[in-house]
Scaffold this motif. Structure first.
Motif, PDB file in Angstrom:
ATOM      1  N   ILE A 102      -3.936  -1.299   9.720  1.00  0.00           N
ATOM      2  CA  ILE A 102      -2.989  -0.490   8.947  1.00  0.00           C
ATOM      3  C   ILE A 102      -2.493  -1.261   7.726  1.00  0.00           C
ATOM      4  O   ILE A 102      -2.610  -0.780   6.598  1.00  0.00           O
ATOM      5  N   PHE A 103      -1.969  -2.451   7.938  1.00  0.00           N
ATOM      6  CA  PHE A 103      -1.427  -3.228   6.823  1.00  0.00           C
ATOM      7  C   PHE A 103      -2.461  -3.473   5.725  1.00  0.00           C
ATOM      8  O   PHE A 103      -2.126  -3.375   4.541  1.00  0.00           O
ATOM      9  N   PRO A 104      -3.722  -3.784   6.066  1.00  0.00           N
ATOM     10  CA  PRO A 104      -4.708  -3.983   4.993  1.00  0.00           C
ATOM     11  C   PRO A 104      -4.919  -2.736   4.128  1.00  0.00           C
ATOM     12  O   PRO A 104      -5.182  -2.849   2.932  1.00  0.00           O
ATOM     13  N   VAL A 105      -4.792  -1.558   4.727  1.00  0.00           N
ATOM     14  CA  VAL A 105      -4.945  -0.318   3.956  1.00  0.00           C
ATOM     15  C   VAL A 105      -3.826  -0.209   2.923  1.00  0.00           C
ATOM     16  O   VAL A 105      -4.067   0.119   1.759  1.00  0.00           O
ATOM     17  N   GLY A 106      -2.612  -0.520   3.337  1.00  0.00           N
ATOM     18  CA  GLY A 106      -1.495  -0.502   2.398  1.00  0.00           C
ATOM     19  C   GLY A 106      -1.706  -1.475   1.257  1.00  0.00           C
ATOM     20  O   GLY A 106      -1.416  -1.160   0.092  1.00  0.00           O
ATOM     21  N   ARG A 107      -2.231  -2.649   1.581  1.00  0.00           N
ATOM     22  CA  ARG A 107      -2.480  -3.639   0.524  1.00  0.00           C
ATOM     23  C   ARG A 107      -3.571  -3.173  -0.430  1.00  0.00           C
ATOM     24  O   ARG A 107      -3.453  -3.327  -1.646  1.00  0.00           O
ATOM     25  N   LEU A 108      -4.638  -2.568   0.094  1.00  0.00           N
ATOM     26  CA  LEU A 108      -5.703  -2.121  -0.819  1.00  0.00           C
ATOM     27  C   LEU A 108      -5.244  -0.935  -1.658  1.00  0.00           C
ATOM     28  O   LEU A 108      -5.615  -0.813  -2.817  1.00  0.00           O
ATOM     29  N   GLU A 109      -4.393  -0.072  -1.088  1.00  0.00           N
ATOM     30  CA  GLU A 109      -3.821   1.027  -1.882  1.00  0.00           C
ATOM     31  C   GLU A 109      -3.004   0.458  -3.047  1.00  0.00           C
ATOM     32  O   GLU A 109      -3.136   0.921  -4.191  1.00  0.00           O
ATOM     33  N   GLU A 110      -2.167  -0.529  -2.754  1.00  0.00           N
ATOM     34  CA  GLU A 110      -1.338  -1.129  -3.792  1.00  0.00           C
ATOM     35  C   GLU A 110      -2.177  -1.846  -4.845  1.00  0.00           C
ATOM     36  O   GLU A 110      -1.887  -1.768  -6.037  1.00  0.00           O
ATOM     37  N   ARG A 111      -3.234  -2.548  -4.411  1.00  0.00           N
ATOM     38  CA  ARG A 111      -4.105  -3.230  -5.381  1.00  0.00           C
ATOM     39  C   ARG A 111      -4.801  -2.220  -6.290  1.00  0.00           C
ATOM     40  O   ARG A 111      -4.882  -2.423  -7.506  1.00  0.00           O
ATOM     41  N   ALA A 112      -5.304  -1.121  -5.707  1.00  0.00           N
ATOM     42  CA  ALA A 112      -5.971  -0.098  -6.512  1.00  0.00           C
ATOM     43  C   ALA A 112      -4.979   0.528  -7.493  1.00  0.00           C
ATOM     44  O   ALA A 112      -5.293   0.717  -8.670  1.00  0.00           O
ATOM     45  N   TRP A 113      -3.766   0.829  -7.023  1.00  0.00           N
ATOM     46  CA  TRP A 113      -2.742   1.431  -7.877  1.00  0.00           C
ATOM     47  C   TRP A 113      -2.352   0.477  -9.002  1.00  0.00           C
ATOM     48  O   TRP A 113      -2.152   0.891 -10.143  1.00  0.00           O
ATOM     49  N   SER A 114      -2.285  -0.812  -8.683  1.00  0.00           N
ATOM     50  CA  SER A 114      -1.871  -1.797  -9.689  1.00  0.00           C
ATOM     51  C   SER A 114      -2.894  -1.941 -10.815  1.00  0.00           C
ATOM     52  O   SER A 114      -2.564  -2.439 -11.893  1.00  0.00           O
ATOM     53  N   ARG A 115      -4.109  -1.501 -10.584  1.00  0.00           N
ATOM     54  CA  ARG A 115      -5.144  -1.592 -11.612  1.00  0.00           C
ATOM     55  C   ARG A 115      -4.993  -0.518 -12.690  1.00  0.00           C
ATOM     56  O   ARG A 115      -5.610  -0.606 -13.749  1.00  0.00           O
ATOM     57  N   LEU A 116      -4.172   0.481 -12.417  1.00  0.00           N
ATOM     58  CA  LEU A 116      -3.890   1.507 -13.428  1.00  0.00           C
ATOM     59  C   LEU A 116      -2.824   0.978 -14.385  1.00  0.00           C
ATOM     60  O   LEU A 116      -1.933   0.227 -13.982  1.00  0.00           O
ATOM     61  N   SER A 117      -2.906   1.406 -15.615  1.00  0.00           N
ATOM     62  CA  SER A 117      -1.871   1.033 -16.588  1.00  0.00           C
ATOM     63  C   SER A 117      -0.588   1.801 -16.255  1.00  0.00           C
ATOM     64  O   SER A 117      -0.612   2.798 -15.523  1.00  0.00           O
ATOM     65  N   ALA A 118       0.508   1.352 -16.830  1.00  0.00           N
ATOM     66  CA  ALA A 118       1.788   2.044 -16.631  1.00  0.00           C
ATOM     67  C   ALA A 118       1.688   3.495 -17.099  1.00  0.00           C
ATOM     68  O   ALA A 118       2.201   4.407 -16.435  1.00  0.00           O
ATOM     69  N   GLU A 119       0.980   3.705 -18.222  1.00  0.00           N
ATOM     70  CA  GLU A 119       0.825   5.062 -18.745  1.00  0.00           C
ATOM     71  C   GLU A 119       0.003   5.934 -17.789  1.00  0.00           C
ATOM     72  O   GLU A 119       0.318   7.107 -17.583  1.00  0.00           O
TER      73      GLU A 119
END
Length: 148
Positions: A102-119
């Motif tokens: 479970i925890f690794p899924v949350g981390r990969l979601e956050e890493r993928a999201w962080s790759r998007l720009s603020a815009e």
């Protein structure tokens, strides 16, 4: 190329298939996996919260919670605030599973999201919020209860 709702629908389904593959790799039945996911990702502690977070029926969520308790992965206690509500607490055995699946899924979601720009993040949220509002408006006739 014409962009239709089907384009969005197919994209969402392809995202869901990734989650499904992750769930299957855990070896846990789907309903039990999503209960565990809901507990950790959404902070759900009660069956009604899990149902809202996972779109499971009350019966399906309750059975999954009971099965997890039989495995020793959680305990079910009567809530002190509401005697009818059963509160879910994870055991150390359940934490072992969560740390691995479970925890690794949350981390990969956050890493993928962080790759998007603020815009891109702002646009994604704004567009989906607007689409949701329109969808609610369009669905209103279907959601009204029939009058006797």
């Amino acid at each position: 190329m014409e962009i239709t709702f089907s384009t969005l629908y197919n994209l969402v389904n392809s995202m869901n298939s990734i989650y499904q593959k992750i769930q299957k790799s855990s070896g846990l039945p789907s309903s039990e996996y999503w209960v565990m996911y809901s507990v950790y990702k959404d902070g759900s502690r009660f069956a009604h919260e899990i149902c809202l977070a996972t779109f499971m029926s009350r019966q399906t969520a309750s059975l999954a919670i009971k099965n997890l308790a039989r495995k020793g992965w959680n305990t079910i206690e009567v809530s002190p605030e509401n005697r009818r509500a059963k509160e879910l607490h994870t055991t150390e055995e359940g934490m072992v599973f969560a740390r691995q699946f479970i925890f690794p899924v949350g981390r990969l979601e956050e890493r993928a999201w962080s790759r998007l720009s603020a815009e891109e993040k702002e646009s994604s949220i704004a567009i989906m919020s607007r689409f949701r509002s329109f969808f609610i408006e369009e669905a209103a006739p279907l959601l009204k209860e029939e009058k006797p």
